[in-house]
Write a protein that holds these residues in place. Structure first.
Motif, short mmCIF file in Angstrom:
data_model
loop_
_atom_site.label_atom_id
_atom_site.label_comp_id
_atom_site.label_asym_id
_atom_site.label_seq_id
_atom_site.Cartn_x
_atom_site.Cartn_y
_atom_site.Cartn_z
N THR A 123 -10.94 -6.41 -3.56
CA THR A 123 -9.63 -5.86 -3.90
C THR A 123 -8.56 -6.93 -3.80
O THR A 123 -8.77 -7.99 -3.22
CB THR A 123 -9.25 -4.69 -2.97
OG1 THR A 123 -8.96 -5.20 -1.66
CG2 THR A 123 -10.37 -3.67 -2.87
N SER A 124 -7.39 -6.60 -4.35
CA SER A 124 -6.24 -7.49 -4.24
C SER A 124 -4.96 -6.69 -4.40
O SER A 124 -4.90 -5.75 -5.21
CB SER A 124 -6.29 -8.59 -5.31
OG SER A 124 -5.18 -9.46 -5.20
N SER A 125 -3.93 -7.06 -3.64
CA SER A 125 -2.62 -6.43 -3.76
C SER A 125 -1.73 -7.20 -4.73
O SER A 125 -0.64 -6.74 -5.06
CB SER A 125 -1.93 -6.35 -2.40
OG SER A 125 -2.65 -5.50 -1.52
N GLU A 126 -2.21 -8.37 -5.15
CA GLU A 126 -1.45 -9.17 -6.10
C GLU A 126 -2.37 -9.61 -7.23
O GLU A 126 -3.49 -10.07 -6.99
CB GLU A 126 -0.85 -10.40 -5.42
CG GLU A 126 0.16 -10.05 -4.32
CD GLU A 126 0.81 -11.28 -3.72
OE1 GLU A 126 0.46 -12.41 -4.15
OE2 GLU A 126 1.65 -11.12 -2.82
N ILE A 127 -1.89 -9.47 -8.46
CA ILE A 127 -2.66 -9.94 -9.60
C ILE A 127 -1.79 -10.81 -10.49
O ILE A 127 -0.56 -10.68 -10.50
CB ILE A 127 -3.24 -8.77 -10.43
CG1 ILE A 127 -2.13 -7.87 -10.98
CG2 ILE A 127 -4.23 -7.97 -9.59
CD1 ILE A 127 -2.64 -6.81 -11.94
N GLU A 128 -2.44 -11.69 -11.22
CA GLU A 128 -1.75 -12.56 -12.16
C GLU A 128 -2.22 -12.25 -13.57
O GLU A 128 -3.42 -12.14 -13.83
CB GLU A 128 -2.04 -14.04 -11.83
CG GLU A 128 -1.43 -15.01 -12.83
CD GLU A 128 -1.83 -16.45 -12.58
OE1 GLU A 128 -1.74 -17.26 -13.55
OE2 GLU A 128 -2.23 -16.77 -11.45
N LEU A 129 -1.29 -12.11 -14.49
CA LEU A 129 -1.59 -11.88 -15.90
C LEU A 129 -0.99 -13.02 -16.71
O LEU A 129 0.17 -13.38 -16.51
CB LEU A 129 -1.01 -10.54 -16.38
CG LEU A 129 -1.34 -9.30 -15.56
CD1 LEU A 129 -0.67 -8.08 -16.16
CD2 LEU A 129 -2.85 -9.09 -15.45
N ASN A 130 -1.78 -13.61 -17.61
CA ASN A 130 -1.29 -14.68 -18.47
C ASN A 130 -1.01 -14.10 -19.85
O ASN A 130 -1.91 -13.59 -20.51
CB ASN A 130 -2.32 -15.80 -18.57
CG ASN A 130 -2.63 -16.46 -17.22
OD1 ASN A 130 -3.70 -17.01 -17.04
ND2 ASN A 130 -1.70 -16.37 -16.27
N VAL A 131 0.24 -14.19 -20.28
CA VAL A 131 0.68 -13.54 -21.51
C VAL A 131 1.12 -14.59 -22.53
O VAL A 131 2.06 -15.35 -22.29
CB VAL A 131 1.85 -12.57 -21.25
CG1 VAL A 131 2.29 -11.90 -22.55
CG2 VAL A 131 1.46 -11.53 -20.21
#
Length: 360
Positions: free
Chosen positions: A162-170
């Motif tokens: 799990t993770s409380s922070e995610i990174e999205l590359n747009v």
């Protein structure tokens, strides 16, 4: 009002709300039905309705032909129930797949980073942690954009998955309503809604064989998460990343992967630039080098046209994926060892299914 849906050959029965699609209901129960576009365009989520009444919804006539409709076929991504029903679907048993139910999340934009002239990294802090496998993606809700937009999670989950922070590359798409809003309107501190995790793109670790990752453009997100997780968990199998961009200014996370290649003897990083005739070290630093050409060409040169014994993971534009599939197959790698992730729009419908590859 709700209906009961039985999925064969699992024999599982789930509840489907009035107006809810078959695909959404199954995914929210952790049952994976193969799908791609999610909008009735590609036909990947085709199922057979053996009992019960349903509404086809906005299924594209090219994805679901008239005779298929007459035979009781439906597209799970847009079909809704009118009664209790039973369907037969292509439900694959994957030993490395985790059973994760799709959920709704709300997040705060913690940071926005300009990775390249056309790609931004959105760092999101979720109100509740998300459980996902490295390689999966989420759907981000965007004002005025029906259905939202899909973006792969670019960071690996923690040791507990799990993770409380995610990174999205747009990547900014010219004329694209969704990516334009994310690039020009979204600000740090804003709240966004998203749903996930989605996708069947993950590492088949039980195979215990060398892996080659081939990525192009902003398709680096999924491979980055998968590679980071593999290296952090102590994987000793050879891992190769071949990553292509048009020019050096678009080659993001280059320094990170070069550092990882130094730290981990089993990891090889091969960047490639397609639209340059000469690569300059410049600001990249002394000794900086890069292959010239496309991803499949760089991979072919590195492996000597022989990919036998590997598992291949491809993520990027449809044309890049098609070229890589041809190169891999010519190099004696078979369909069962090639896995892809690509997002389809209406413009991609004609290319939704490769004649060389069944599972896209």
């Amino acid at each position: 009002m709700s209906y009961q849906l039985t999925l064969e050959p699992l024999g599982a029965t789930i509840e489907v709300a009035d107006g809810q699609t078959l695909l959404d209901a199954a995914l929210r129960q952790g049952i994976y039905i193969p799908h791609a576009c999610g909008h009735g365009l590609c036909g990947t989520c085709k199922v057979q309705v053996t009992d019960g009444e349903f509404d086809h919804g906005p299924a594209n006539p090219f994805a679901l032909m008239e005779m298929e409709r007459d035979d009781g076929m439906a597209l799970a991504c847009c079909a809704t129930l009118l009664s209790d029903a039973t369907i037969e679907a292509d439900l694959e048993d994957e030993p490395d797949a985790q059973v994760i139910a799709v959920r709704d999340f709300v997040a705060t934009v913690a940071r926005i980073e300009q990775l390249t002239p056309t790609i931004k990294a959105l760092h999101l802090t979720l109100d509740t942690p998300i459980h996902y496998q490295a390689g999966q993606y989420v759907q981000v809700q965007i004002p005025g954009v029906e259905g939202g937009r899909a973006f792969s999670i670019a960071n690996a989950p923690g040791p507990d998955g799990t993770s409380s922070e995610i990174e999205l590359n747009v990547r900014l798409v010219t004329g694209g309503a969704g990516t334009t809003w994310l690039h020009e309107q979204l600000q740090e501190g804003d709240r966004v809604a998203l749903t996930g995790p989605y996708g069947r793109f993950f590492v088949r670790r039980s195979a215990a064989v060398p892996m080659v990752f081939m990525a192009g453009g902003s398709g680096l997100s999924s491979p980055r998460a998968m590679i980071l997780e593999l290296l952090a968990s102590g994987c000793t199998q050879p891992i190769t990343l071949v990553y292509g961009q048009r020019c050096a200014s678009e080659l993001y996370y280059d320094a990170e992967f070069r550092a990882l290649a130094v730290q981990h003897p089993n990891f090889t990083y091969l960047p490639a630039l397609s639209e340059v005739t000469e690569v300059s070290e410049g600001a990249a630093g002394e000794g900086w080098s890069c292959a010239k050409g496309y991803v499949h060409e760089a991979a072919q040169a590195h492996f000597g046209s022989s990919f036998a014994g590997h598992k291949a993971y491809l993520c990027g534009p449809p044309l890049m994926i098609e070229a890589c599939i041809r190169t891999l197959m010519q190099g004696r790698l078979f369909e069962r060892d090639i896995y892809t992730e690509k997002f389809l729009s209406a413009a991609d419908v004609q290319d939704a299914r490769s004649p060389l590859f069944r599972r896209v």
